[in-house]
Scaffold this active site. Structure first.
Site, PDB file in Angstrom:
ATOM      1  N   CYS A  79       0.836  -1.203   0.000  1.00  0.00           N
ATOM      2  CA  CYS A  79       0.000   0.000   0.000  1.00  0.00           C
ATOM      3  C   CYS A  79       0.873   1.257   0.000  1.00  0.00           C
ATOM      4  O   CYS A  79       1.599   1.492  -0.954  1.00  0.00           O
ATOM      5  CB  CYS A  79      -0.999  -0.027   1.153  1.00  0.00           C
ATOM      6  SG  CYS A  79      -2.346   1.177   0.941  1.00  0.00           S
ATOM      7  N   HIS A 186      -3.848  -4.599  -0.413  1.00  0.00           N
ATOM      8  CA  HIS A 186      -3.515  -5.139   0.907  1.00  0.00           C
ATOM      9  C   HIS A 186      -3.592  -6.664   0.870  1.00  0.00           C
ATOM     10  O   HIS A 186      -4.684  -7.230   0.995  1.00  0.00           O
ATOM     11  CB  HIS A 186      -4.488  -4.618   1.961  1.00  0.00           C
ATOM     12  CG  HIS A 186      -4.285  -3.187   2.330  1.00  0.00           C
ATOM     13  ND1 HIS A 186      -3.377  -2.792   3.273  1.00  0.00           N
ATOM     14  CD2 HIS A 186      -4.870  -2.047   1.855  1.00  0.00           C
ATOM     15  CE1 HIS A 186      -3.405  -1.473   3.394  1.00  0.00           C
ATOM     16  NE2 HIS A 186      -4.296  -0.999   2.530  1.00  0.00           N
ATOM     17  N   GLU A 188      -2.736  -8.713   3.145  1.00  0.00           N
ATOM     18  CA  GLU A 188      -3.137  -9.195   4.465  1.00  0.00           C
ATOM     19  C   GLU A 188      -4.644  -9.093   4.685  1.00  0.00           C
ATOM     20  O   GLU A 188      -5.164  -9.644   5.662  1.00  0.00           O
ATOM     21  CB  GLU A 188      -2.374  -8.437   5.554  1.00  0.00           C
ATOM     22  CG  GLU A 188      -2.839  -7.030   5.856  1.00  0.00           C
ATOM     23  CD  GLU A 188      -2.426  -5.995   4.823  1.00  0.00           C
ATOM     24  OE1 GLU A 188      -2.757  -4.802   5.034  1.00  0.00           O
ATOM     25  OE2 GLU A 188      -1.783  -6.353   3.814  1.00  0.00           O
TER      26      GLU A 188
END
Length: 211
Positions: A79, A186, A188
């Site tokens: 990001c 992202h 995650e």
């Protein structure tokens, strides 16, 4: 050992939880010296470019990351961490790390006229470019990843782009140059595809289901 750079501008907890779920050994630190012995680094980030650069200079991570990249050690920007590795960001007219030539530009205001909102937020599928990257091994083209950003990557060398997302135009969303990789989305927060990507980066054998 995977090191996670903590410079007061990162989504550290969500990255940590993802690595825990994968069984990856990791270390988080605000001190560059603690991460010197790492095998690889994750450089996450959320927020504003100018503040992030101020924090990197304050902690000494700016010089540390430059040295790390110059040594061609594995580094994954996420990001905001995928943006400030470039030369300059239009966000706050900010001079950045300069690890890869290029600029970070704001999405055009006229997006609103064609029904596209800024920030680009939510799930978007990706297309591979320039042969993709081993980072995406086991992730079929067209899988969705989670995005939140108002600025986009514009590398000087388009051959550095390993994936794009369609948001009015093919927006570069993954970059590869040697052992330096970066993703605008992202991982995650991107379900199985994101976990698979992190597993690939961390050298962990994937034990989950097919993406």
């Amino acid at each position: 050992m995977t090191g996670i750079v903590d410079y007061n501008a990162g989504n550290i907890r969500s990255v940590e939880l993802a690595l825990l779920s994968l069984g990856v050994e990791y270390r988080i630190s605000k001190n560059p010296k603690d991460l010197e012995g790492s095998d690889r680094l994750i450089f996450p980030g959320v927020g504003e470019a100018k503040f992030a650069m101020q924090e990197l200079r304050k902690t000494g991570f700016d010089a540390f990351l430059k040295d790390w990249a110059a040594a061609d050690k594995p580094l994954l920007g996420v990001c905001l961490g995928s943006q400030i590795i470039f030369d300059h960001s239009e966000e706050g007219d900010t001079a950045c790390l300069g690890l890869i030539p290029g600029r970070i530009r704001r999405f055009p205001e006229n997006f609103r006229g064609i029904g596209l909102k800024v920030p680009h937020m939510g799930w978007n599928d990706i297309a591979y470019a320039n042969g993709g990257s081993p980072l995406f091994d086991g992730v079929p083209e067209g899988r969705d990843f989670y995005f939140v950003h108002s600025y986009y990557i514009d590398p000087a060398d388009p051959k550095a782009i390993s994936a794009t997302a369609d948001y009015g135009f093919p927006v570069p969303c993954a970059i590869k140059r040697g052992n330096l990789e970066a993703v605008q989305f992202h991982p995650e927060k991107s379900s199985l595809a994101g976990l698979r990507l992190l597993s690939n980066f961390c050298g962990k054998t994937w034990g989950g289901p097919a993406c």
